[in-house]
Design a protein around this motif. Structure first.
Motif, PDB file in Angstrom:
ATOM      1  N   SER A   1       0.848  -1.194   0.000  1.00 61.75           N
ATOM      2  CA  SER A   1       0.000   0.000   0.000  1.00 61.75           C
ATOM      3  C   SER A   1       0.882   1.242   0.000  1.00 61.75           C
ATOM      4  CB  SER A   1      -0.915   0.025   1.225  1.00 61.75           C
ATOM      5  OG  SER A   1      -0.163   0.288   2.399  1.00 61.75           O
ATOM      6  N   GLU A   2       0.280   2.363  -0.324  1.00 62.15           N
ATOM      7  CA  GLU A   2       1.007   3.630  -0.332  1.00 62.15           C
ATOM      8  C   GLU A   2       1.517   3.971   1.064  1.00 62.15           C
ATOM      9  OE1 GLU A   2       2.829   6.965  -1.827  1.00 62.15           O
ATOM     10  OE2 GLU A   2       1.851   5.399  -2.980  1.00 62.15           O
ATOM     11  N   ASP A   3       0.693   3.756   2.085  1.00 64.64           N
ATOM     12  CA  ASP A   3       1.118   4.035   3.458  1.00 64.64           C
ATOM     13  C   ASP A   3       2.300   3.158   3.862  1.00 64.64           C
ATOM     14  OD1 ASP A   3      -0.796   5.998   3.787  1.00 64.64           O
ATOM     15  OD2 ASP A   3      -2.232   4.668   4.795  1.00 64.64           O
ATOM     16  N   ALA A   4       2.233   1.872   3.514  1.00 62.06           N
ATOM     17  CA  ALA A   4       3.331   0.961   3.849  1.00 62.06           C
ATOM     18  C   ALA A   4       4.605   1.374   3.116  1.00 62.06           C
ATOM     19  CB  ALA A   4       2.947  -0.472   3.498  1.00 62.06           C
ATOM     20  N   ARG A   5       4.444   1.828   1.884  1.00 58.71           N
ATOM     21  CA  ARG A   5       5.601   2.265   1.098  1.00 58.71           C
ATOM     22  C   ARG A   5       6.246   3.502   1.715  1.00 58.71           C
ATOM     23  NH1 ARG A   5       4.179   2.749  -4.910  1.00 58.71           N
ATOM     24  NH2 ARG A   5       4.674   4.943  -4.933  1.00 58.71           N
ATOM     25  N   LEU A   6       5.431   4.447   2.148  1.00 54.84           N
ATOM     26  CA  LEU A   6       5.960   5.652   2.776  1.00 54.84           C
ATOM     27  C   LEU A   6       6.673   5.322   4.091  1.00 54.84           C
ATOM     28  CD1 LEU A   6       3.008   8.129   2.100  1.00 54.84           C
ATOM     29  CD2 LEU A   6       5.269   8.123   1.001  1.00 54.84           C
ATOM     30  N   GLU A   7       6.086   4.434   4.869  1.00 59.67           N
ATOM     31  CA  GLU A   7       6.695   4.021   6.137  1.00 59.67           C
ATOM     32  C   GLU A   7       8.028   3.313   5.886  1.00 59.67           C
ATOM     33  OE1 GLU A   7       5.661   0.897   9.674  1.00 59.67           O
ATOM     34  OE2 GLU A   7       3.999   2.093   8.885  1.00 59.67           O
TER      35      GLU A   7
ATOM     36  N   GLU B   1      11.686   4.556   7.117  1.00 61.26           N
ATOM     37  CA  GLU B   1      12.468   3.691   8.006  1.00 61.26           C
ATOM     38  C   GLU B   1      13.841   3.354   7.432  1.00 61.26           C
ATOM     39  OE1 GLU B   1      12.237  -0.781   9.967  1.00 61.26           O
ATOM     40  OE2 GLU B   1      10.379   0.210   9.361  1.00 61.26           O
ATOM     41  N   TYR B   2      13.899   3.115   6.114  1.00 62.33           N
ATOM     42  CA  TYR B   2      15.151   2.694   5.493  1.00 62.33           C
ATOM     43  C   TYR B   2      15.900   3.832   4.797  1.00 62.33           C
ATOM     44  CZ  TYR B   2      13.972  -2.104   6.556  1.00 62.33           C
ATOM     45  OH  TYR B   2      13.683  -3.274   7.224  1.00 62.33           O
ATOM     46  N   GLY B   3      15.356   5.054   4.849  1.00 64.78           N
ATOM     47  CA  GLY B   3      16.022   6.192   4.234  1.00 64.78           C
ATOM     48  C   GLY B   3      16.105   6.079   2.720  1.00 64.78           C
ATOM     49  N   ILE B   4      15.029   5.625   2.114  1.00 63.85           N
ATOM     50  CA  ILE B   4      14.996   5.415   0.668  1.00 63.85           C
ATOM     51  C   ILE B   4      14.083   6.458   0.046  1.00 63.85           C
ATOM     52  CG2 ILE B   4      14.268   3.810  -1.139  1.00 63.85           C
ATOM     53  CD1 ILE B   4      14.966   1.556   0.877  1.00 63.85           C
ATOM     54  N   ASP B   5      14.571   7.126  -0.993  1.00 66.34           N
ATOM     55  CA  ASP B   5      13.725   8.109  -1.669  1.00 66.34           C
ATOM     56  C   ASP B   5      13.086   7.465  -2.906  1.00 66.34           C
ATOM     57  OD1 ASP B   5      15.736   8.077  -3.625  1.00 66.34           O
ATOM     58  OD2 ASP B   5      16.592   9.992  -2.981  1.00 66.34           O
ATOM     59  N   ASP B   6      12.161   8.198  -3.526  1.00 64.88           N
ATOM     60  CA  ASP B   6      11.430   7.650  -4.676  1.00 64.88           C
ATOM     61  C   ASP B   6      12.343   7.232  -5.827  1.00 64.88           C
ATOM     62  OD1 ASP B   6       8.937   7.652  -3.527  1.00 64.88           O
ATOM     63  OD2 ASP B   6       8.329   9.577  -4.380  1.00 64.88           O
TER      64      ASP B   6
ATOM     65  N   LEU C   1       8.652   2.518 -17.254  1.00 69.96           N
ATOM     66  CA  LEU C   1       7.439   2.575 -16.441  1.00 69.96           C
ATOM     67  C   LEU C   1       7.640   3.426 -15.193  1.00 69.96           C
ATOM     68  CD1 LEU C   1       6.218  -1.144 -16.420  1.00 69.96           C
ATOM     69  CD2 LEU C   1       5.127   0.787 -17.555  1.00 69.96           C
ATOM     70  N   PRO C   2       6.667   4.278 -14.871  1.00 68.54           N
ATOM     71  CA  PRO C   2       6.704   4.948 -13.567  1.00 68.54           C
ATOM     72  C   PRO C   2       6.618   3.887 -12.467  1.00 68.54           C
ATOM     73  CG  PRO C   2       5.053   5.934 -14.997  1.00 68.54           C
ATOM     74  CD  PRO C   2       5.535   4.688 -15.677  1.00 68.54           C
ATOM     75  N   VAL C   3       7.096   4.228 -11.289  1.00 68.32           N
ATOM     76  CA  VAL C   3       7.221   3.243 -10.222  1.00 68.32           C
ATOM     77  C   VAL C   3       5.889   2.560  -9.892  1.00 68.32           C
ATOM     78  CG1 VAL C   3       6.981   4.852  -8.280  1.00 68.32           C
ATOM     79  CG2 VAL C   3       8.299   2.759  -7.999  1.00 68.32           C
ATOM     80  N   ASP C   4       4.789   3.299  -9.867  1.00 70.61           N
ATOM     81  CA  ASP C   4       3.501   2.669  -9.545  1.00 70.61           C
ATOM     82  C   ASP C   4       3.110   1.629 -10.586  1.00 70.61           C
ATOM     83  OD1 ASP C   4       3.130   4.060  -7.177  1.00 70.61           O
ATOM     84  OD2 ASP C   4       2.067   5.710  -8.151  1.00 70.61           O
TER      85      ASP C   4
END
Length: 166
Positions: free
Chosen positions: A88-94, A98-103, A142-145
């Motif tokens: 989910s989007e929320d899980a991805r943001l979390e 947590e891991y310091g990963i950007d888009d 492809l865009p990430v989504d």
């Protein structure tokens, strides 16, 4: 009924309960319960053998797992951690926080995972070289989504009626 008779019945019930408990423990130990350990999480960077695909479901499952392995390897996390993060989007943001990963890092990892899955599928003869080449071109743009969607919906890819097999 006298008090001693009711006490004897209670003792008999306790003895039966103890015998049943002991029986469960002995059965547990006899079946190897003492040596139980959870399965270790596998290294997503380690190559995994692709079985000769036996239909759409198995091809899609192997493609998805390979793509998750490739992306997880790039991000240095477990495949399971990444799968939860992509749910989910929320899980991805979390996960990103947590891991310091950007888009851009996540997008690069997902594209690398797709490339790995396409390579693995082609080597296993689950994709023809022509289809694999076309998918590589598409996957890099492809865009990430949408790339995540391709991983999640791999079954549709393998059941689309394309001349996939080599």
């Amino acid at each position: 009924m006298s008090r001693s008779e009711s006490g004897g019945g209670a003792l008999a019930l306790i003895a039966v309960a103890l015998a049943a408990s002991l029986g469960l423990v002995v059965t547990y130990l006899a079946l190897g319960g003492a040596g139980y350990e959870p399965s270790p999480v596998q290294d997503p960077c380690a190559p995994r053998e692709w079985r000769a695909p036996d239909g759409v479901e198995e091809s899609a499952e192997q493609f998805t797992l390979s793509a998750l392995d490739g992306a997880a390897c790039e991000l240095r996390v477990s495949r399971e951690t990444l799968a939860v993060a992509l749910a989910s989007e929320d899980a991805r943001l979390e996960f990103a926080s947590e891991y310091g990963i950007d888009d851009p890092q996540l997008e690069a990892a997902v594209h690398a995972g797709l490339a790995r899955a396409i390579d693995d599928a082609e080597q296993a003869d689950a994709l023809s070289p022509l289809v694999a080449g076309a998918l590589r071109e598409i996957a890099t743009r492809l865009p990430v989504d949408e790339a995540i969607g391709l991983i999640e919906d791999a079954r549709d890819l393998f059941s689309a009626g394309l001349p996939i097999l080599g």
